[in-house]
Design an enzyme around this catalytic site. Structure first.
Site, PDB file in Angstrom:
ATOM      1  N   LYS A   1      39.436 -43.164  19.868  1.00 46.81           N
ATOM      2  CA  LYS A   1      38.239 -43.836  19.348  1.00 46.81           C
ATOM      3  C   LYS A   1      38.521 -44.186  17.887  1.00 46.81           C
ATOM      4  CE  LYS A   1      33.698 -42.525  17.957  1.00 46.81           C
ATOM      5  NZ  LYS A   1      33.564 -43.634  17.044  1.00 46.81           N
TER       6      LYS A   1
ATOM      7  N   GLU B   1      31.957 -36.006  -3.047  1.00 47.09           N
ATOM      8  CA  GLU B   1      32.960 -37.028  -2.747  1.00 47.09           C
ATOM      9  C   GLU B   1      32.297 -38.405  -2.726  1.00 47.09           C
ATOM     10  OE1 GLU B   1      36.753 -37.493   0.158  1.00 47.09           O
ATOM     11  OE2 GLU B   1      34.870 -37.009   1.153  1.00 47.09           O
TER      12      GLU B   1
END
Length: 514
Positions: free
Chosen positions: A204, A415
């Site tokens: 995927k 982040e």
């Protein structure tokens, strides 16, 4: 191991190399906008529901429309992979390795086409795209060689009258969920590691970069991979992602992406489903908040260059990117001044133009998130470069630097995954290492110093999976710097390292009485 040398990077200052990549662009432009099917058991399946991949530097340019897998098609792919495993696991390791060697040769011949596709689909500047393609070749070459070693098993002792052996066998069906930031290298590496060890795969790929993944499956088929070994099933996480992670026939999940998704996968994979007869294994790489430490006994020109290149290469969209620099107070002002000057001189624009050092960020969601963090940064620190964005044609964010930040500031802890770096000062080297370790992550870091005692101290105390001295904190090379991090950076599964393939296998002991 059979001798291995990494794929060399292309020097685009050489006219013939520049022309070769321009030819690559022509090849890619010849198939822009096409429709692509799923591939399940070698069968091409078109669906009405599509993932539309667009150029992040020019959102009006469609790279391709890729069919999306439904839950029913994901189930079909699982059944095919499960059945194919029964034959693939018994194929000789040499056969499986040869598929990778042939695939590497094909990609090497089409290297500039794949790099051009990465410029278009992922928004990578030339050098970054070239490095991505080279790393993909490296993974194929390195893992094939590793498999030829591991097929021998490991030595164990035998007593008189018995013969003991220890060897590795594959696990089963693996779910590979690959990221968009290394849309070729990590996608190819995680897929290749799973298949060369005798497993079958449900791939995927990232929804923003599925075309390059489709092109790689074509390469594997050309290289002799049997139908059903890797099944290409792009789709949304909510539609098929949870379903294939939860599936009782899934034996392991190999994931690269965000902490949020990674921890969710880890949690879901831990649940033993009805009819599941094993504990699923998770191989996860989930990001970082990476720090460059600058000592007072350091080459300051090197330090500033390392900070800027590590922060803004591929617009900071690397889990290894420098997003924080901790600078000794004795040299803080000089380093800040040098970083400001370099950041303001950094070119950014359409990566199809080789003059652009940084290109766009990947999509509108990323752009909006990064711009929100920039607004937070304006409240938390002193903006000394960048701070602007333009999403009118593509998703462009100027290389941005904030100075004078508190180590616990939000933009020093979370982040951002964009071209934003924060600078803070430390009273001494001990405090600098303490600050470097004060996040939830532990992926990469760098120390710029000429002090040997401080190098050894950092080697011991700087808690990251990949630590570099007197260079930037990005750019691990397969087989040279095995890559993976601690804490919330993932499972420290060292990609491109000597023990990575074993994560896709299990050890079996046999003992025969003589």
């Amino acid at each position: 191991m059979i001798p291995y040398k990494h794929e060399p990077f292309t020097d685009f200052t050489q006219k013939e190399n520049e022309e070769a990549l321009l030819e690559g662009f022509k090849t890619v432009e010849g198939y822009l906008g096409q429709d692509y099917p799923l591939i399940i058991g070698g069968e091409r399946i078109m669906t009405e529901d599509k993932l539309v991949s667009s150029n992040p530097a020019n959102k009006g340019e469609v790279i391709g429309s890729v069919s999306k897998a439904s839950r029913d098609l994901a189930e079909k792919a699982m059944n095919v992979a499960d059945e194919t495993f029964n034959t693939w696991r018994k194929m000789k390791p040499e056969f499986r390795a040869d598929v990778l060697f042939k695939a590497a040769a094909i990609v090497r011949r089409r290297k500039h086409e794949f790099s051009a596709l990465l410029v278009k689909e992922a928004g990578k500047p030339w050098n970054e795209a070239d490095a991505d393609t080279a790393e993909g070749i490296d993974f194929l070459e390195y893992y094939a060689r590793q498999m030829l070693e591991l097929k021998k098993g490991m030595h164990v002792e035998s007593r008189p009258g018995e013969y003991n052996q220890f060897h590795y066998i594959p696990l089963g069906v693996g779910v590979v969920i690959s990221p968009w930031n290394f849309a070729f290298a990590i996608m190819a590496g995680t897929t290749a590691a799973a298949l060369v060890t005798g497993n079958t795969v449900l791939l995927k790929p990232a929804s923003t970069t599925p075309v390059v993944a489709y092109k790689f499956i074509e390469v594997l088929e050309e290289a002799g991979m049997p139908a059903g070994v890797v099944n290409f099933i792009p789709g949304s996480g909510s539609e098929i992602g949870d379903y294939i992670v939860d599936h009782p026939r899934t034996r392991f999940v190999s994931f690269t992406g965000s902490r949020e998704v990674g921890t969710r996968i880890y949690e879901r994979a831990a649940v033993v489903q009805e009819d599941q007869i094993w504990l699923k294994r998770v191989i996860a790489e989930m990001g970082g908040k990476d720090t460059i430490v600058v000592d007072n006994d350091a080459d300051l020109e090197l330090a500033a260059d390392a900070i800027v290149k590590s922060a803004f290469g591929f617009s900071g969209q690397k889990c290894s990117a420098c997003s924080r620099a901790v600078i000794h107070e004795d040299v803080y002002d000089e380093v800040v001044e040098r970083v400001e000057k370099l950041a303001k001189a950094t070119t950014h624009g359409d990566p199809a133009d080789n003059k652009s050092f940084t290109g766009p960020v990947i999509d509108q969601t990323s752009y909006d998130k990064i711009m929100k963090y920039i607004e937070i940064g304006k409240e938390e620190g002193r903006l000394i470069a960048g701070g602007t964005g333009d999403d009118s044609k593509g998703y462009f964010v100027a290389p941005t630097v904030f100075a004078d930040l508190d180590p616990k500031a939000q933009i020093m802890q979370e982040e951002i995954f964009g071209p934003v770096v924060g600078l803070t000062k430390a009273k001494n080297f001990d405090e600098a290492i303490e600050i470097a370790n004060n996040t939830d992550y532990g992926l990469t870091g760098a120390v710029i110093t000429n002090n040997r005692a401080h190098i050894e101290q950092a080697r011991e105390d700087f808690h990251v999976g990949n630590l570099y001295f007197n260079r930037g904190c990005t750019g691990a090379i397969v087989g040279y710097q095995p890559f993976g991090g601690f804490d919330m950076s993932g499972t420290d599964s060292k990609a491109g390292g000597p023990d990575y393939l074993q994560l896709h296998m299990q050890g079996k002991t046999t003992s025969e009485m003589l």
